[in-house]
Design a protein around this motif. Structure first.
Motif, PDB file in Angstrom:
ATOM      1  N   ALA A   4       0.874  -1.132   0.046  1.00  0.00           N
ATOM      2  CA  ALA A   4      -0.014   0.124  -0.003  1.00  0.00           C
ATOM      3  C   ALA A   4       0.817   1.198  -0.038  1.00  0.00           C
ATOM      4  CB  ALA A   4      -0.965   0.039   1.075  1.00  0.00           C
ATOM      5  N   ILE A   5       1.898   1.264   0.798  1.00  0.00           N
ATOM      6  CA  ILE A   5       2.824   2.816   0.854  1.00  0.00           C
ATOM      7  C   ILE A   5       3.634   2.773  -0.325  1.00  0.00           C
ATOM      8  CG2 ILE A   5       4.823   3.601   2.037  1.00  0.00           C
ATOM      9  CD1 ILE A   5       3.366   2.277   4.833  1.00  0.00           C
ATOM     10  N   ASN A   6       4.050   1.315  -0.811  1.00  0.00           N
ATOM     11  CA  ASN A   6       5.020   1.435  -2.031  1.00  0.00           C
ATOM     12  C   ASN A   6       4.034   2.310  -3.362  1.00  0.00           C
ATOM     13  OD1 ASN A   6       7.053   0.561  -0.588  1.00  0.00           O
ATOM     14  ND2 ASN A   6       6.514  -1.579  -1.320  1.00  0.00           N
ATOM     15  N   LEU A   7       2.799   1.709  -3.374  1.00  0.00           N
ATOM     16  CA  LEU A   7       1.826   2.140  -4.593  1.00  0.00           C
ATOM     17  C   LEU A   7       1.617   3.871  -4.298  1.00  0.00           C
ATOM     18  CD1 LEU A   7      -0.220   1.274  -6.604  1.00  0.00           C
ATOM     19  CD2 LEU A   7      -2.092   1.569  -4.786  1.00  0.00           C
ATOM     20  N   LEU A   8       1.546   4.151  -3.081  1.00  0.00           N
ATOM     21  CA  LEU A   8       1.214   5.517  -2.962  1.00  0.00           C
ATOM     22  C   LEU A   8       2.430   6.437  -3.195  1.00  0.00           C
ATOM     23  CD1 LEU A   8      -0.767   5.777   0.443  1.00  0.00           C
ATOM     24  CD2 LEU A   8      -1.787   6.164  -1.751  1.00  0.00           C
ATOM     25  N   LYS A   9       3.924   5.816  -2.828  1.00  0.00           N
ATOM     26  CA  LYS A   9       4.866   6.446  -3.365  1.00  0.00           C
ATOM     27  C   LYS A   9       5.229   6.474  -4.867  1.00  0.00           C
ATOM     28  CE  LYS A   9       7.729   5.830   0.880  1.00  0.00           C
ATOM     29  NZ  LYS A   9       8.931   5.212   1.547  1.00  0.00           N
ATOM     30  N   LYS A  10       4.769   5.280  -5.373  1.00  0.00           N
ATOM     31  CA  LYS A  10       5.099   5.258  -6.994  1.00  0.00           C
ATOM     32  C   LYS A  10       4.030   6.110  -7.561  1.00  0.00           C
ATOM     33  CE  LYS A  10       4.625   1.755 -10.595  1.00  0.00           C
ATOM     34  NZ  LYS A  10       4.311   0.305 -10.990  1.00  0.00           N
ATOM     35  N   GLN A  11       2.936   6.230  -7.175  1.00  0.00           N
ATOM     36  CA  GLN A  11       1.958   7.247  -7.797  1.00  0.00           C
ATOM     37  C   GLN A  11       1.999   8.729  -7.264  1.00  0.00           C
ATOM     38  OE1 GLN A  11      -1.998   6.007  -7.458  1.00  0.00           O
ATOM     39  NE2 GLN A  11      -1.679   3.818  -8.573  1.00  0.00           N
ATOM     40  N   LYS A  12       2.872   9.112  -6.254  1.00  0.00           N
ATOM     41  CA  LYS A  12       3.330  10.472  -5.855  1.00  0.00           C
ATOM     42  C   LYS A  12       2.211  11.038  -5.134  1.00  0.00           C
ATOM     43  CE  LYS A  12       7.199  11.322  -9.070  1.00  0.00           C
ATOM     44  NZ  LYS A  12       7.685   9.987  -9.231  1.00  0.00           N
ATOM     45  N   ILE A  13       1.248  10.223  -4.356  1.00  0.00           N
ATOM     46  CA  ILE A  13       0.312  10.619  -3.784  1.00  0.00           C
ATOM     47  C   ILE A  13       0.641  10.887  -2.323  1.00  0.00           C
ATOM     48  CG2 ILE A  13      -2.038   9.951  -2.985  1.00  0.00           C
ATOM     49  CD1 ILE A  13      -2.480   8.186  -5.295  1.00  0.00           C
ATOM     50  N   ALA A  14       0.168  12.306  -2.027  1.00  0.00           N
ATOM     51  CA  ALA A  14       0.426  12.686  -0.500  1.00  0.00           C
ATOM     52  C   ALA A  14      -0.262  11.881   0.534  1.00  0.00           C
ATOM     53  CB  ALA A  14      -0.103  13.954  -0.556  1.00  0.00           C
ATOM     54  N   PHE A  15       0.325  11.348   1.725  1.00  0.00           N
ATOM     55  CA  PHE A  15       0.023  10.455   2.608  1.00  0.00           C
ATOM     56  C   PHE A  15       0.720  10.770   3.690  1.00  0.00           C
ATOM     57  CE2 PHE A  15       2.971   7.952   0.511  1.00  0.00           C
ATOM     58  CZ  PHE A  15       3.396   6.929   1.683  1.00  0.00           C
ATOM     59  N   SER A  16       0.228  10.345   4.954  1.00  0.00           N
ATOM     60  CA  SER A  16       1.092  10.134   6.170  1.00  0.00           C
ATOM     61  C   SER A  16       0.955   8.587   6.903  1.00  0.00           C
ATOM     62  CB  SER A  16       0.813  11.235   7.244  1.00  0.00           C
ATOM     63  OG  SER A  16      -0.615  11.319   7.628  1.00  0.00           O
ATOM     64  N   ILE A  17       1.913   8.346   7.515  1.00  0.00           N
ATOM     65  CA  ILE A  17       1.832   6.853   8.127  1.00  0.00           C
ATOM     66  C   ILE A  17       1.375   7.010   9.557  1.00  0.00           C
ATOM     67  CG2 ILE A  17       3.078   5.047   8.762  1.00  0.00           C
ATOM     68  CD1 ILE A  17       4.770   5.493   6.022  1.00  0.00           C
ATOM     69  N   HIS A  18       0.642   6.271  10.366  1.00  0.00           N
ATOM     70  CA  HIS A  18       0.596   6.526  11.612  1.00  0.00           C
ATOM     71  C   HIS A  18       0.476   5.008  12.216  1.00  0.00           C
ATOM     72  CE1 HIS A  18      -1.168  10.461  10.812  1.00  0.00           C
ATOM     73  NE2 HIS A  18      -1.534  10.018   9.972  1.00  0.00           N
ATOM     74  N   GLU A  19       1.415   4.811  13.121  1.00  0.00           N
ATOM     75  CA  GLU A  19       1.599   3.377  13.818  1.00  0.00           C
ATOM     76  C   GLU A  19       1.118   3.367  15.157  1.00  0.00           C
ATOM     77  OE1 GLU A  19       5.043   1.066  12.250  1.00  0.00           O
ATOM     78  OE2 GLU A  19       6.007   3.179  12.067  1.00  0.00           O
ATOM     79  N   TYR A  20       0.721   2.155  15.602  1.00  0.00           N
ATOM     80  CA  TYR A  20       0.253   1.748  16.992  1.00  0.00           C
ATOM     81  C   TYR A  20       0.536   0.608  17.294  1.00  0.00           C
ATOM     82  CZ  TYR A  20      -3.878   0.112  14.784  1.00  0.00           C
ATOM     83  OH  TYR A  20      -4.717  -0.626  14.056  1.00  0.00           O
ATOM     84  N   ASP A  21       0.607   0.281  18.775  1.00  0.00           N
ATOM     85  CA  ASP A  21       0.785  -1.233  18.908  1.00  0.00           C
ATOM     86  C   ASP A  21      -0.417  -1.898  19.044  1.00  0.00           C
ATOM     87  OD1 ASP A  21       3.557  -0.924  19.482  1.00  0.00           O
ATOM     88  OD2 ASP A  21       3.363   0.052  21.694  1.00  0.00           O
ATOM     89  N   HIS A  22      -0.492  -2.923  18.097  1.00  0.00           N
ATOM     90  CA  HIS A  22      -1.674  -3.501  17.972  1.00  0.00           C
ATOM     91  C   HIS A  22      -1.999  -4.741  19.143  1.00  0.00           C
ATOM     92  CE1 HIS A  22      -4.798  -6.193  16.749  1.00  0.00           C
ATOM     93  NE2 HIS A  22      -3.935  -7.200  16.541  1.00  0.00           N
TER      94      HIS A  22
END
Length: 157
Positions: A4-22
């Protein structure tokens, strides 16, 4: 990085990543994300797979509600839909349940996003694994999902 992240980077789409302890005991993945990331749960969306027994489709709805199968069937132009089984969803997307992203799936499927997404500047969807969400605009999500449609497919719990 997830597909998912690789696709957004490849398409040059602005996004932010949010991680949490599952929490491995937690089965309400979207609600857990909203709680742990301190977000309004109405802007956190879950990715669901449905089928008309011939084809599979992706439905994206707020974690605060459920998918209305009749309205989703209308949105996809089919007669009737059922929820996909967990194994089917994992096989088709390449992701584990609870971490299924609408982006970067193994197989490109027709996708519909609930209309309520348009009321937010950014929404949150799974980034491709449990404990990882991505924030992006609803229109960018639609574009990244090969121009997913928007329709009233969600239903309040």
């Amino acid at each position: 990085m997830t597909p998912a992240i690789n696709l957004l980077k490849k398409q040059k789409i602005a996004f932010s990543i949010h991680e949490y302890d599952h929490d491995p005991q937690c089965q309400n993945f979207g609600e857990e994300a909203a709680q742990k990331l301190l977000l309004d749960p109405r802007c956190v969306f879950k990715t669901l797979l449905v089928s008309d027994d011939k084809n599979f489709f992706v439905a994206i709805v707020p974690v605060t509600g459920t998918l209305n199968l009749k309205r989703a069937a209308t949105a996809f132009g089919v007669k009737k839909l059922r929820m996909a089984e967990a194994k089917e969803a994992e096989r088709l997307t390449g992701y584990l349940v609870g971490g299924i992203s609408p982006l970067g799936q193994k197989k490109s499927l027709a996708t519909c996003i609930d209309d309520s997404a348009k009321s937010f500047e950014n929404i949150y969807v799974s980034g491709g694994k449990r404990g990882l969400d991505i924030s992006l605009s609803p229109q960018d999500l639609s574009n990244a999902c090969r121009h997913a449609s928007f329709a009233d497919i969600g239903e309040a719990k």
